[in-house]
Design a protein around this motif. Structure first.
Motif, PDB file in Angstrom:
ATOM      1  N   ARG A  43       1.475  -1.159  -0.493  1.00  0.00           N
ATOM      2  CA  ARG A  43       0.506  -0.384  -0.422  1.00  0.00           C
ATOM      3  C   ARG A  43       1.029   1.487   0.469  1.00  0.00           C
ATOM      4  O   ARG A  43       1.012   2.533  -0.819  1.00  0.00           O
ATOM      5  N   ALA A  44       1.503   1.299   0.761  1.00  0.00           N
ATOM      6  CA  ALA A  44       3.061   2.635   0.776  1.00  0.00           C
ATOM      7  C   ALA A  44       3.434   2.810  -0.341  1.00  0.00           C
ATOM      8  O   ALA A  44       3.397   3.250  -0.944  1.00  0.00           O
ATOM      9  N   SER A  45       3.962   1.603  -1.490  1.00  0.00           N
ATOM     10  CA  SER A  45       4.794   1.224  -2.157  1.00  0.00           C
ATOM     11  C   SER A  45       3.445   2.117  -3.583  1.00  0.00           C
ATOM     12  O   SER A  45       3.710   2.700  -4.646  1.00  0.00           O
ATOM     13  N   GLN A  46       2.339   1.435  -3.104  1.00  0.00           N
ATOM     14  CA  GLN A  46       1.565   2.343  -4.998  1.00  0.00           C
ATOM     15  C   GLN A  46       1.084   3.101  -4.146  1.00  0.00           C
ATOM     16  O   GLN A  46       1.345   4.884  -5.360  1.00  0.00           O
ATOM     17  N   ILE A  47       1.612   4.303  -3.215  1.00  0.00           N
ATOM     18  CA  ILE A  47       0.719   5.638  -3.011  1.00  0.00           C
ATOM     19  C   ILE A  47       2.274   6.247  -3.777  1.00  0.00           C
ATOM     20  O   ILE A  47       2.067   7.956  -4.158  1.00  0.00           O
ATOM     21  N   ASN A  48       2.990   5.535  -2.903  1.00  0.00           N
ATOM     22  CA  ASN A  48       4.536   6.613  -3.626  1.00  0.00           C
ATOM     23  C   ASN A  48       4.852   5.976  -4.435  1.00  0.00           C
ATOM     24  O   ASN A  48       5.843   7.046  -5.363  1.00  0.00           O
ATOM     25  N   GLY A  49       4.253   5.413  -5.358  1.00  0.00           N
ATOM     26  CA  GLY A  49       5.153   5.010  -6.896  1.00  0.00           C
ATOM     27  C   GLY A  49       6.422   4.579  -7.329  1.00  0.00           C
ATOM     28  O   GLY A  49       6.639   4.641  -8.014  1.00  0.00           O
ATOM     29  N   CYS A  50       6.212   3.842  -5.707  1.00  0.00           N
ATOM     30  CA  CYS A  50       7.568   2.780  -5.912  1.00  0.00           C
ATOM     31  C   CYS A  50       7.186   1.117  -6.897  1.00  0.00           C
ATOM     32  O   CYS A  50       6.822   0.867  -6.394  1.00  0.00           O
ATOM     33  N   ALA A  51       7.262   1.855  -8.430  1.00  0.00           N
ATOM     34  CA  ALA A  51       7.273  -0.034  -8.615  1.00  0.00           C
ATOM     35  C   ALA A  51       8.593  -0.943  -8.847  1.00  0.00           C
ATOM     36  O   ALA A  51       8.067  -1.962  -8.443  1.00  0.00           O
ATOM     37  N   PHE A  52       9.353  -0.511  -8.744  1.00  0.00           N
ATOM     38  CA  PHE A  52      10.616  -1.485  -7.908  1.00  0.00           C
ATOM     39  C   PHE A  52      10.333  -2.216  -6.410  1.00  0.00           C
ATOM     40  O   PHE A  52       9.963  -3.668  -6.482  1.00  0.00           O
ATOM     41  N   CYS A  53       9.627  -1.684  -5.026  1.00  0.00           N
ATOM     42  CA  CYS A  53       8.898  -1.903  -4.421  1.00  0.00           C
ATOM     43  C   CYS A  53       7.530  -2.904  -4.728  1.00  0.00           C
ATOM     44  O   CYS A  53       7.319  -3.762  -4.044  1.00  0.00           O
ATOM     45  N   LEU A  54       6.113  -2.774  -5.136  1.00  0.00           N
ATOM     46  CA  LEU A  54       5.592  -2.961  -5.683  1.00  0.00           C
ATOM     47  C   LEU A  54       6.391  -4.538  -6.774  1.00  0.00           C
ATOM     48  O   LEU A  54       5.267  -5.373  -6.273  1.00  0.00           O
ATOM     49  N   ASP A  55       6.634  -4.603  -6.932  1.00  0.00           N
ATOM     50  CA  ASP A  55       7.538  -5.769  -8.392  1.00  0.00           C
ATOM     51  C   ASP A  55       7.765  -7.016  -7.231  1.00  0.00           C
ATOM     52  O   ASP A  55       7.193  -8.217  -7.263  1.00  0.00           O
ATOM     53  N   MET A  56       8.231  -6.319  -6.291  1.00  0.00           N
ATOM     54  CA  MET A  56       9.286  -7.214  -5.351  1.00  0.00           C
ATOM     55  C   MET A  56       8.166  -7.421  -4.215  1.00  0.00           C
ATOM     56  O   MET A  56       7.796  -9.014  -4.525  1.00  0.00           O
ATOM     57  N   HIS A  57       7.113  -7.121  -3.812  1.00  0.00           N
ATOM     58  CA  HIS A  57       6.608  -7.092  -2.527  1.00  0.00           C
ATOM     59  C   HIS A  57       5.272  -7.585  -2.829  1.00  0.00           C
ATOM     60  O   HIS A  57       4.691  -8.639  -1.503  1.00  0.00           O
ATOM     61  N   THR A  58       4.389  -6.956  -4.034  1.00  0.00           N
ATOM     62  CA  THR A  58       3.761  -8.468  -4.812  1.00  0.00           C
ATOM     63  C   THR A  58       3.722 -10.049  -4.660  1.00  0.00           C
ATOM     64  O   THR A  58       2.917 -10.799  -4.246  1.00  0.00           O
ATOM     65  N   LYS A  59       4.835  -9.582  -5.273  1.00  0.00           N
ATOM     66  CA  LYS A  59       5.520 -11.320  -5.346  1.00  0.00           C
ATOM     67  C   LYS A  59       5.823 -11.823  -4.286  1.00  0.00           C
ATOM     68  O   LYS A  59       5.589 -13.154  -4.040  1.00  0.00           O
ATOM     69  N   ASP A  60       6.219 -10.751  -3.352  1.00  0.00           N
ATOM     70  CA  ASP A  60       6.580 -11.682  -1.811  1.00  0.00           C
ATOM     71  C   ASP A  60       4.696 -12.167  -1.105  1.00  0.00           C
ATOM     72  O   ASP A  60       4.875 -13.263  -0.320  1.00  0.00           O
ATOM     73  N   LEU A  61       3.784 -11.753  -1.652  1.00  0.00           N
ATOM     74  CA  LEU A  61       2.525 -11.832  -0.690  1.00  0.00           C
ATOM     75  C   LEU A  61       2.017 -13.162  -1.162  1.00  0.00           C
ATOM     76  O   LEU A  61       1.554 -13.572  -0.590  1.00  0.00           O
ATOM     77  N   ARG A  62       2.559 -13.290  -2.289  1.00  0.00           N
ATOM     78  CA  ARG A  62       1.854 -14.026  -3.145  1.00  0.00           C
ATOM     79  C   ARG A  62       2.270 -16.035  -2.676  1.00  0.00           C
ATOM     80  O   ARG A  62       2.061 -16.784  -2.425  1.00  0.00           O
ATOM     81  N   LYS A  63       3.994 -15.669  -2.828  1.00  0.00           N
ATOM     82  CA  LYS A  63       4.632 -16.349  -2.096  1.00  0.00           C
ATOM     83  C   LYS A  63       4.123 -17.246  -0.483  1.00  0.00           C
ATOM     84  O   LYS A  63       4.820 -18.529  -0.021  1.00  0.00           O
ATOM     85  N   LEU A  64       3.664 -15.830  -0.042  1.00  0.00           N
ATOM     86  CA  LEU A  64       2.993 -16.123   1.116  1.00  0.00           C
ATOM     87  C   LEU A  64       1.919 -17.207   1.228  1.00  0.00           C
ATOM     88  O   LEU A  64       0.965 -17.559   1.986  1.00  0.00           O
ATOM     89  N   GLY A  65       1.106 -17.379   0.163  1.00  0.00           N
ATOM     90  CA  GLY A  65       0.709 -17.745  -0.564  1.00  0.00           C
ATOM     91  C   GLY A  65      -0.992 -16.742  -0.576  1.00  0.00           C
ATOM     92  O   GLY A  65      -2.989 -17.166  -0.131  1.00  0.00           O
ATOM     93  N   GLU A  66      -0.820 -15.325  -0.595  1.00  0.00           N
ATOM     94  CA  GLU A  66      -2.509 -14.616  -0.637  1.00  0.00           C
ATOM     95  C   GLU A  66      -3.021 -14.975  -2.117  1.00  0.00           C
ATOM     96  O   GLU A  66      -2.270 -15.251  -3.435  1.00  0.00           O
TER      97      GLU A  66
END
Length: 148
Positions: free
Chosen positions: A41-64
């Motif tokens: 959510r913070a990365s969306q607000i800040n417009g950080c593509a690098f972090c969004l890419d990393m953390h959406t992948k990480d969340l999926r790995k956690l089974g989201e």
């Protein structure tokens, strides 16, 4: 798009400092999925593509689920897709990330505190601050998905 500089190489000590923040968060006891929601959510607000890419992948790995990953930015319109606890944390993430707009209203503080004790509240605020720092580093150095 090109990477302006590799801050890790330019100033390894700064990278180590950020890693210490992450180590602190790993030991805090904050739920891993909740921490990833904060990061996204913070990365969306800040417009950080690098972090969004990393953390959406990480969340999926956690089974989201894909649905929840795709709808984080519009969590208010999802009815019961996110728990009340998650909604409170997402709202706090927005308030702290955009702190110059309205600060953190007392009502929001109280809402979050219905789910979390004082230590946990501080842990959440630290998590929000940590990802905001990562976002600012990534954006100011020109990081993008796949650049490292």
């Amino acid at each position: 798009m090109s990477l302006r500089l590799n801050y890790r190489e330019a100033n390894p000590e700064s990278f180590e400092t950020m890693i210490k923040f992450e180590s602190f968060m790993a030991k805090s006891g904050l739920d891993k999925k909740l921490y990833e929601l904060i990061k996204i959510r913070a990365s969306q607000i800040n417009g950080c593509a690098f972090c969004l890419d990393m953390h959406t992948k990480d969340l999926r790995k956690l089974g989201e689920t894909e649905q929840r990953v795709h709808l984080i930015s519009v969590w208010r319109e999802t009815n019961d897709l996110f728990t009340e606890e998650e909604k409170a944390v997402l709202e706090l993430t927005e308030a702290v990330t955009l702190i110059a707009n309205n600060g953190v209203p007392q009502e929001l503080y109280e809402k979050v505190r219905t789910f979390f004790n004082e230590k946990q509240y501080v842990d959440i605020v630290m998590a929000i601050n940590t990802i905001n720092s990562w976002n600012r580093i990534a954006i100011s150095t020109g990081m993008y998905p796949g650049c490292l």
